[in-house]
Design an enzyme around this catalytic site. Structure first.
Site, PDB file in Angstrom:
ATOM      1  N   TYR A  13       0.820  -1.211   0.000  1.00 37.18           N
ATOM      2  CA  TYR A  13       0.000   0.000   0.000  1.00 37.18           C
ATOM      3  C   TYR A  13       0.855   1.264   0.000  1.00 37.18           C
ATOM      4  CZ  TYR A  13      -4.255  -2.658   0.564  1.00 37.18           C
ATOM      5  OH  TYR A  13      -5.308  -3.498   0.339  1.00 37.18           O
ATOM      6  N   VAL A  14       2.081   1.164   0.509  1.00 30.68           N
ATOM      7  CA  VAL A  14       2.966   2.332   0.504  1.00 30.68           C
ATOM      8  C   VAL A  14       3.860   2.308  -0.743  1.00 30.68           C
ATOM      9  CG1 VAL A  14       4.865   3.485   1.706  1.00 30.68           C
ATOM     10  CG2 VAL A  14       2.920   2.605   3.008  1.00 30.68           C
ATOM     11  N   ASP A  35       8.866  -7.427  -5.316  1.00 32.30           N
ATOM     12  CA  ASP A  35       8.204  -8.052  -4.175  1.00 32.30           C
ATOM     13  C   ASP A  35       8.387  -9.558  -4.311  1.00 32.30           C
ATOM     14  OD1 ASP A  35       5.602  -6.772  -2.304  1.00 32.30           O
ATOM     15  OD2 ASP A  35       6.022  -8.915  -2.250  1.00 32.30           O
ATOM     16  N   ASN A  92       6.751  -4.811   4.995  1.00 34.96           N
ATOM     17  CA  ASN A  92       5.862  -4.735   6.166  1.00 34.96           C
ATOM     18  C   ASN A  92       6.646  -4.823   7.478  1.00 34.96           C
ATOM     19  OD1 ASN A  92       6.107  -7.005   4.557  1.00 34.96           O
ATOM     20  ND2 ASN A  92       4.565  -8.147   5.680  1.00 34.96           N
ATOM     21  N   GLU A 162       6.713   7.842   5.082  1.00 37.18           N
ATOM     22  CA  GLU A 162       5.595   8.190   4.201  1.00 37.18           C
ATOM     23  C   GLU A 162       4.395   8.587   5.047  1.00 37.18           C
ATOM     24  OE1 GLU A 162       5.524   8.629   0.844  1.00 37.18           O
ATOM     25  OE2 GLU A 162       3.741   9.529   1.708  1.00 37.18           O
ATOM     26  N   PHE A 163       3.825   9.737   4.745  1.00 38.89           N
ATOM     27  CA  PHE A 163       2.685  10.214   5.537  1.00 38.89           C
ATOM     28  C   PHE A 163       1.354  10.042   4.807  1.00 38.89           C
ATOM     29  CE2 PHE A 163       6.311  12.580   7.307  1.00 38.89           C
ATOM     30  CZ  PHE A 163       6.152  12.286   8.654  1.00 38.89           C
ATOM     31  N   LYS A 222       7.639  10.167  12.598  1.00 42.76           N
ATOM     32  CA  LYS A 222       6.575   9.372  11.960  1.00 42.76           C
ATOM     33  C   LYS A 222       5.708   8.688  13.018  1.00 42.76           C
ATOM     34  CE  LYS A 222       3.989   7.335   9.235  1.00 42.76           C
ATOM     35  NZ  LYS A 222       3.878   6.497   8.124  1.00 42.76           N
ATOM     36  N   VAL A 272     -16.762   4.184  15.076  1.00 47.63           N
ATOM     37  CA  VAL A 272     -16.785   2.887  15.757  1.00 47.63           C
ATOM     38  C   VAL A 272     -15.379   2.509  16.257  1.00 47.63           C
ATOM     39  CG1 VAL A 272     -16.631   1.803  13.464  1.00 47.63           C
ATOM     40  CG2 VAL A 272     -17.394   0.427  15.375  1.00 47.63           C
ATOM     41  N   CYS A 278      -1.495   1.267  10.575  1.00 44.71           N
ATOM     42  CA  CYS A 278      -0.478   2.107  11.223  1.00 44.71           C
ATOM     43  C   CYS A 278      -0.757   2.502  12.667  1.00 44.71           C
ATOM     44  CB  CYS A 278      -0.270   3.370  10.411  1.00 44.71           C
ATOM     45  SG  CYS A 278       0.575   3.041   8.877  1.00 44.71           S
ATOM     46  N   GLN A 280      -2.493   1.599  15.434  1.00 43.48           N
ATOM     47  CA  GLN A 280      -2.293   0.715  16.584  1.00 43.48           C
ATOM     48  C   GLN A 280      -0.848   0.218  16.647  1.00 43.48           C
ATOM     49  OE1 GLN A 280      -5.304  -1.830  17.994  1.00 43.48           O
ATOM     50  NE2 GLN A 280      -4.012  -3.641  17.925  1.00 43.48           N
TER      51      GLN A 280
HETATM   52  C1  UDX Z   1      -2.580   7.047   8.833  1.00 47.76           C
HETATM   53  C2  UDX Z   1      -2.012   8.479   8.806  1.00 47.76           C
HETATM   54  O1  UDX Z   1      -3.087   9.398   8.622  1.00 47.76           O
HETATM   55  C3  UDX Z   1      -0.980   8.614   7.700  1.00 47.76           C
HETATM   56  O2  UDX Z   1      -0.379   9.908   7.748  1.00 47.76           O
HETATM   57  C4  UDX Z   1       0.090   7.552   7.882  1.00 47.76           C
HETATM   58  O3  UDX Z   1       1.017   7.616   6.816  1.00 47.76           O
HETATM   59  C5  UDX Z   1      -0.530   6.171   7.943  1.00 47.76           C
HETATM   60  O4  UDX Z   1      -1.519   6.110   8.976  1.00 47.76           O
HETATM   61  P1  UDX Z   1      -4.350   5.698   7.386  1.00 47.76           P
HETATM   62  O5  UDX Z   1      -4.290   4.694   8.486  1.00 47.76           O
HETATM   63  O6  UDX Z   1      -4.184   5.236   5.976  1.00 47.76           O
HETATM   64  O7  UDX Z   1      -3.254   6.843   7.610  1.00 47.76           O
HETATM   65  O8  UDX Z   1      -5.774   6.457   7.445  1.00 47.76           O
HETATM   66  P2  UDX Z   1      -6.374   7.626   8.370  1.00 47.76           P
HETATM   67  O9  UDX Z   1      -7.114   8.546   7.494  1.00 47.76           O
HETATM   68  O10 UDX Z   1      -5.357   8.225   9.255  1.00 47.76           O
HETATM   69  O11 UDX Z   1      -7.450   6.843   9.255  1.00 47.76           O
HETATM   70  C6  UDX Z   1      -7.092   5.901  10.245  1.00 47.76           C
HETATM   71  C7  UDX Z   1      -8.321   5.404  10.967  1.00 47.76           C
HETATM   72  O12 UDX Z   1      -8.876   6.422  11.792  1.00 47.76           O
HETATM   73  C8  UDX Z   1      -9.461   4.962  10.042  1.00 47.76           C
HETATM   74  O13 UDX Z   1     -10.066   3.806  10.550  1.00 47.76           O
HETATM   75  C9  UDX Z   1     -10.415   6.136  10.066  1.00 47.76           C
HETATM   76  O14 UDX Z   1     -11.734   5.775   9.753  1.00 47.76           O
HETATM   77  C10 UDX Z   1     -10.265   6.572  11.519  1.00 47.76           C
HETATM   78  N1  UDX Z   1     -10.637   7.975  11.727  1.00 47.76           N
HETATM   79  C11 UDX Z   1      -9.929   8.982  11.145  1.00 47.76           C
HETATM   80  C12 UDX Z   1     -11.716   8.290  12.559  1.00 47.76           C
HETATM   81  O15 UDX Z   1     -12.367   7.393  13.109  1.00 47.76           O
HETATM   82  N2  UDX Z   1     -12.036   9.608  12.771  1.00 47.76           N
HETATM   83  C13 UDX Z   1     -11.348  10.632  12.187  1.00 47.76           C
HETATM   84  O16 UDX Z   1     -11.707  11.788  12.441  1.00 47.76           O
HETATM   85  C14 UDX Z   1     -10.247  10.309  11.344  1.00 47.76           C
HETATM   86  P1  ADP Z   2       2.600  -1.377   3.576  1.00 47.28           P
HETATM   87  O1  ADP Z   2       1.192  -1.028   3.940  1.00 47.28           O
HETATM   88  O2  ADP Z   2       3.614  -0.860   4.569  1.00 47.28           O
HETATM   89  O3  ADP Z   2       2.956  -1.020   2.167  1.00 47.28           O
HETATM   90  P2  ADP Z   2       2.206  -4.153   2.808  1.00 47.28           P
HETATM   91  O4  ADP Z   2       2.076  -5.352   3.685  1.00 47.28           O
HETATM   92  O5  ADP Z   2       1.049  -3.705   1.984  1.00 47.28           O
HETATM   93  O6  ADP Z   2       2.738  -2.968   3.742  1.00 47.28           O
HETATM   94  O7  ADP Z   2       3.409  -4.373   1.786  1.00 47.28           O
HETATM   95  C1  ADP Z   2       4.672  -4.858   2.118  1.00 47.28           C
HETATM   96  C2  ADP Z   2       5.141  -5.766   0.978  1.00 47.28           C
HETATM   97  O8  ADP Z   2       6.520  -6.081   1.212  1.00 47.28           O
HETATM   98  C3  ADP Z   2       4.394  -7.106   0.857  1.00 47.28           C
HETATM   99  O9  ADP Z   2       3.816  -7.214  -0.440  1.00 47.28           O
HETATM  100  C4  ADP Z   2       5.513  -8.164   1.073  1.00 47.28           C
HETATM  101  O10 ADP Z   2       5.355  -9.314   0.232  1.00 47.28           O
HETATM  102  C5  ADP Z   2       6.752  -7.385   0.682  1.00 47.28           C
HETATM  103  N1  ADP Z   2       8.010  -7.932   1.243  1.00 47.28           N
HETATM  104  C6  ADP Z   2       8.278  -8.269   2.520  1.00 47.28           C
HETATM  105  N2  ADP Z   2       9.557  -8.708   2.657  1.00 47.28           N
HETATM  106  C7  ADP Z   2      10.117  -8.642   1.436  1.00 47.28           C
HETATM  107  C8  ADP Z   2      11.425  -8.946   0.902  1.00 47.28           C
HETATM  108  N3  ADP Z   2      12.417  -9.393   1.696  1.00 47.28           N
HETATM  109  N4  ADP Z   2      11.648  -8.766  -0.407  1.00 47.28           N
HETATM  110  C9  ADP Z   2      10.645  -8.303  -1.209  1.00 47.28           C
HETATM  111  N5  ADP Z   2       9.413  -7.991  -0.785  1.00 47.28           N
HETATM  112  C10 ADP Z   2       9.134  -8.152   0.512  1.00 47.28           C
END
Ligand code: UDX
Ligand code: ADP
Length: 479
Positions: A13-14, A35, A92, A162-163, A222, A272, A278, A280
């Site tokens: 996802y990042v 990957d 991850n 990454e934010f 971060k 809810v 991220c 937790q």
């Molecule tokens: C978060 C940070 O925002 C981001 O900067 C960092 O890089 C990764 O973690 P993310 O987890 O993708 O991003 O989503 P975010 O929009 O922060 O929401 C996190 C959780 O909080 C979600 O479940 C969202 O629904 C909840 N949330 C957020 C609320 O319940 N209320 C709010 O007002 C805002």
């Molecule tokens: P994030 O949300 O931080 O991007 P993800 O779990 O979505 O985390 O992605 C992390 C990716 O990294 C997974 O697709 C996983 O297969 C990959 N990965 C983990 N270890 C290795 C490695 N040693 N070499 C290549 N890819 C890896």
């Protein structure tokens, strides 16, 4: 040093969205995302860009533009490392599930494996960038591995957290509030490495938004940013219960708070409970780090954010049970939404998982509808909790691919993700096909309660006063 070749380890996802945007903005740089997960890479390479493994609004267009031009997805990790001048590590870092630090510390197994792999392959100098969120001083561990197991190659290690938030990843990447680069600011080589990375972002990010710090500040910033954001959600969620008891409306309270420019209006949406990969994980990690330095008060302070969030999820599910005349056994309950927030197919730590688990323990018959989450993902999220057998999960929870079917004959509906489409359903039709009284539990304060009441629903929202306590009264519960 002018960067020509970037490798990103981890196509998640990042890594995926970040590299897609870098490739789009820097057509002269070859960007290879690698990957070990073959299915994931195959999905990134799918001709149909609607099938990318990560759903993010706007992402498919960017991938379509850059893929095969200067953006490549591959499982050949060694070759991509070998060719790269700059390597992003974006693997991850989940919470450890075993041994010392179990349930708290970040598991750095995958980071270490990457470092060892880089050390064994690299033949020329490289800039290594920590993109994954990592505990403070991880860069020191990376340096140790690279310097002691490498082929005499020189490495510069940067932290560039990454934010981006999921669901708005593309917008966040194109227009970030800031880009943070932590590096060895005391040496010429360190400053040059920072400069090389900064030049990449400067192609589309105003220079004044690119912030340079030492590595440790960057790593800790971060974790702190995520802890502060999560804390705001837990704070407003704590107030939501008080609102329900006192007749205050959490939405109005949040609005009044948010207009204070010192507080600001964002992240005050009561819900809810927060989810996502991220919040937790990063707070637990922060708590673990604080404890490991003996800073127990600091650790306890931040841990409370998680305790409050767990309570909010439990409270929501308990409120459903209580409202449904203290039993959900054998009752069909529909969950609208499984993703941890709208506009993503990511379900990690989603509140829906815990609400469903709680209701299944009470023998509810659950039907889930989510516009983007795959059926297998829903079952795998539940199986991961190990609360019951896989067969039992499949027996008591079904996944629907039509919202109206999902809601038919239900005793209650719970909105757990704020998907826009839920607002526009034909709620009269849904009402007609439900058992009465028709309960709706809105875990996102998404739906128009007054309209639902007019139709005949008995709605409950987080942090809103009971409707019979307001000027208009809801329908009699047992009609
Ligand atoms: C978060 C940070 O925002 C981001 O900067 C960092 O890089 C990764 O973690 P993310 O987890 O993708 O991003 O989503 P975010 O929009 O922060 O929401 C996190 C959780 O909080 C979600 O479940 C969202 O629904 C909840 N949330 C957020 C609320 O319940 N209320 C709010 O007002 C805002
Ligand atoms: P994030 O949300 O931080 O991007 P993800 O779990 O979505 O985390 O992605 C992390 C990716 O990294 C997974 O697709 C996983 O297969 C990959 N990965 C983990 N270890 C290795 C490695 N040693 N070499 C290549 N890819 C890896």
């Amino acid at each position: 040093m002018k960067i020509k070749n970037i490798c990103c380890i981890g196509a998640g996802y990042v890594g995926g969205p970040t590299m897609a945007v870098i490739a789009q903005k820097c057509p002269d740089i070859r960007v290879t995302v690698v990957d070990i997960n073959e299915n994931r890479i195959a999905a990134w390479n799918d001709e149909n860009v609607e099938k990318l493994p990560v759903y993010e609004p706007g992402l498919s267009d960017i991938v379509k533009e850059a893929r095969e031009r200067n953006l490549f997805f591959s499982t050949d990790v060694d070759s991509a490392i070998d060719k790269a001048d700059m390597i992003f590590i974006s693997v991850n870092t989940p919470t450890k599930t075993y041994g010392i630090g179990k349930g708290m510390a970040a598991d750095l197994k995958w980071i270490e494996l990457c470092a060892r792999q880089i050390a064994s392959i690299a033949k020329d100098d490289k800039i290594i960038i920590e993109k994954s969120t990592l505990p403070v001083r991880t860069a020191a561990a990376l340096r140790d591995i690279l310097d002691n197991t490498g082929n005499g190659v020189k490495y510069q290690i940067l932290s560039n957290p990454e934010f981006l938030a999921e669901g708005t990843a593309v917008q966040d990447l194109l227009n970030p509030d800031r880009v943070l680069i932590g590096g060895d600011i005391d040496t010429e080589d360190g400053l040059q490495a920072i400069q090389s990375l900064s030049e990449i972002y400067e192609r589309w990010v105003p220079k004044e938004r690119i912030l340079t710090t030492n590595v440790w500040s960057s790593e800790l910033s971060k974790l702190t940013a995520n802890a502060f954001l999560a804390q705001r959600v837990s704070s407003i969620n704590a107030m939501s219960e008080l609102c329900e008891k006192t007749g205050a409306d959490v939405h109005e309270v949040a609005q009044a708070l948010g207009m204070d420019s010192r507080i600001g209006s964002k992240f005050l949406q009561s819900s809810v409970g927060f989810g996502g990969s991220c919040f937790q994980k990063d707070i637990l990690n922060l708590v673990y780090i604080a404890k490991s330095f003996g800073l127990n008060e600091v650790a306890d302070y931040w841990e409370q954010v998680i305790i409050m969030n767990d309570y909010q999820k439990r409270r929501f599910a308990n409120n459903m049970i209580q409202t449904l005349f203290n039993t959900v056994s054998g009752k069909k309950i529909t969950l609208l939404g499984w993703a941890f927030k709208k506009d993503t197919n990511d379900t990690r730590e989603s509140a829906a998982i815990y609400v469903a688990d709680h209701l299944l323990n009470e023998e509810a018959e659950i039907v889930v509808y989510d516009p983007k989450v795959e059926t297998e993902q829903i079952y795998s999220d539940l199986d991961y909790l190990k609360s019951r057998s896989k067969e039992a999960n499949r027996q008591s929870l079904k996944v629907a691919n039509n919202p109206y079917e999902a809601c038919k004959d239900a005793h209650a509906i719970a909105v757990l993700t704020e998907w826009e489409e839920f607002k526009h359903y034909d709620w009269e039709k849904i009402y007609d096909n439900m058992l009465k009284p028709a309960f709706v539990f809105d875990g996102r304060n998404l739906l128009n309660m007054e309209e639902l009441i007019k139709i005949g629903f008995v709605p409950k929202s987080v942090g809103k006063p009971e409707y019979d306590a307001k000027s208009f009264s809801g329908p009699a519960i047992a009609s």
